[in-house]
Enzyme design. Structure first.
Site, PDB file in Angstrom:
ATOM      1  N   HIS A 166       0.869  -1.186   0.000  1.00  0.00           N
ATOM      2  CA  HIS A 166       0.000   0.000   0.000  1.00  0.00           C
ATOM      3  C   HIS A 166       0.905   1.234   0.000  1.00  0.00           C
ATOM      4  O   HIS A 166       1.949   1.234   0.660  1.00  0.00           O
ATOM      5  CB  HIS A 166      -0.843   0.079   1.288  1.00  0.00           C
ATOM      6  N   CYS A 262      -2.311   3.179   9.035  1.00  0.00           N
ATOM      7  CA  CYS A 262      -3.360   2.241   8.596  1.00  0.00           C
ATOM      8  C   CYS A 262      -4.522   2.185   9.569  1.00  0.00           C
ATOM      9  O   CYS A 262      -5.643   1.855   9.189  1.00  0.00           O
ATOM     10  CB  CYS A 262      -2.815   0.824   8.474  1.00  0.00           C
TER      11      CYS A 262
HETATM   12  N1  ARG Z   1      -4.079  -7.007   6.696  1.00  0.00           N
HETATM   13  C1  ARG Z   1      -4.474  -5.789   6.060  1.00  0.00           C
HETATM   14  C2  ARG Z   1      -4.493  -5.984   4.561  1.00  0.00           C
HETATM   15  O1  ARG Z   1      -3.654  -6.697   4.064  1.00  0.00           O
HETATM   16  C3  ARG Z   1      -3.557  -4.658   6.438  1.00  0.00           C
HETATM   17  C4  ARG Z   1      -3.990  -3.326   5.906  1.00  0.00           C
HETATM   18  C5  ARG Z   1      -3.007  -2.237   6.166  1.00  0.00           C
HETATM   19  N2  ARG Z   1      -3.536  -0.992   5.799  1.00  0.00           N
HETATM   20  C6  ARG Z   1      -2.885   0.006   5.192  1.00  0.00           C
HETATM   21  N3  ARG Z   1      -3.511   1.117   5.009  1.00  0.00           N
HETATM   22  N4  ARG Z   1      -1.667  -0.146   4.719  1.00  0.00           N
HETATM   23  O2  ARG Z   1      -5.323  -5.456   3.866  1.00  0.00           O
END
Ligand code: ARG
Length: 279
Positions: A166, A262
């Site tokens: 991300h 996050c």
């Molecule tokens: N386990 C979640 C996923 O893989 C983690 C999300 C992390 N969020 C972020 N904004 N980077 O989607």
């Protein structure tokens, strides 16, 4: 004025499937009491600086705690996420209902286009453009959709490192045309694109070690940076820029691939345009 942010309490947080490299070998390995303590401490610290809204969590949605992925709210328009993985698509109706009530205007992408909210779309404070990542969770087509819906330029950045899947795991735009980021997460064209908009003296290149502790995944309120970790060198650089670092360790959440940013979504940044004065 206090900025407004959204969190979701970690009642049902856990690692129950693997959709990013951080989750590998972590299934059922969350220390729940510790995760709750970390979330509470972060929520408490953030609440001193921001008005924090807390969403009701839902059972069987162990990643819903990561509200950054709910969508993107810009100038009153909320673009709802369309998660890449079915494991998280079940969260969409809950985020939609909350934002319908909160913002009224909820834009929904066509079914075939993936978008994971502020996880992959970050406005540059004080500027009109929005940085957006693609390559893992968000499709390039979503960038064009956002551009039309919120009527702002969207600058596309190609993510190439699966550990930084991300944009908010490797890029943190800051006021005064600054940004801190982990260069190895981007392809060469995207690095050039960042360099064309952020002057050399305004770039803070984060080391592999800091990036690996999610230093870029910082939640910012005015000049306070809520971070999971920072090396002394990174902290010094941020302090020279006038920031105060508030360490709020969230390593239980890193097992799921997320940290402080996050766990939050910006409802109203309340500081655009905003100028910080260097120390
Ligand atoms: N386990 C979640 C996923 O893989 C983690 C999300 C992390 N969020 C972020 N904004 N980077 O989607």
């Amino acid at each position: 004025m206090k900025p407004k942010m959204l969190m979701c309490s970690p009642e049902y947080f856990g690692v129950e499937y693997v959709i990013n490299p951080w989750m590998e070998n972590q299934i059922h390995h969350i220390d729940r009491p510790q995760a709750h303590r970390q979330w509470e401490a972060f929520h408490r610290a953030l609440s001193q600086q921001a008005e924090v809204f807390v969403l009701d969590p839902k059972p069987d949605m162990p990643d819903m705690v990561f509200t950054a992925n709910a969508g993107l709210l810009v100038d009153g328009t909320f673009v709802l996420s369309r998660f890449k993985h079915p494991e998280r698509q079940v969260e969409e109706p809950h985020f939609r209902d909350w934002f319908q009530h909160y913002a009224g205007d909820v834009a929904q992408l066509p079914d075939s286009i993936a978008f994971e909210g502020e996880g992959d779309a970050l406005p540059q404070p004080g500027q009109d453009w929005i940085w957006a990542g693609y390559g893992f969770r968000t499709d390039l087509a979503a960038h064009r959709f956002i551009e039309q819906k919120v009527r702002r330029p969207v600058i596309s950045l190609h993510l190439i490192n699966p550990r930084f899947y991300h944009l908010d795991t490797c890029f943190c735009p800051l006021p005064d045309d600054r940004a801190m980021y982990y260069p190895d997460a981007f392809d060469a064209d995207s690095l050039r694109c960042i360099e064309s908009r952020i002057a050399p003296e305004n770039r803070l290149l984060v080391s592999e070690e800091d990036a690996g502790h999610f230093a870029c995944n910082t939640a910012r309120v005015h000049d306070t940076l809520f971070m999971n970790h920072t090396s002394p060198a990174l902290r010094r650089q941020l302090e020279v820029w006038g920031y105060r670092v508030a360490l709020c360790p969230v390593d239980e959440f890193m097992k799921a691939g997320g940290a402080n940013k996050c766990l939050t979504l910006v409802l109203d940044a309340a500081d655009r345009p905003h100028t910080l004065h260097s120390a």
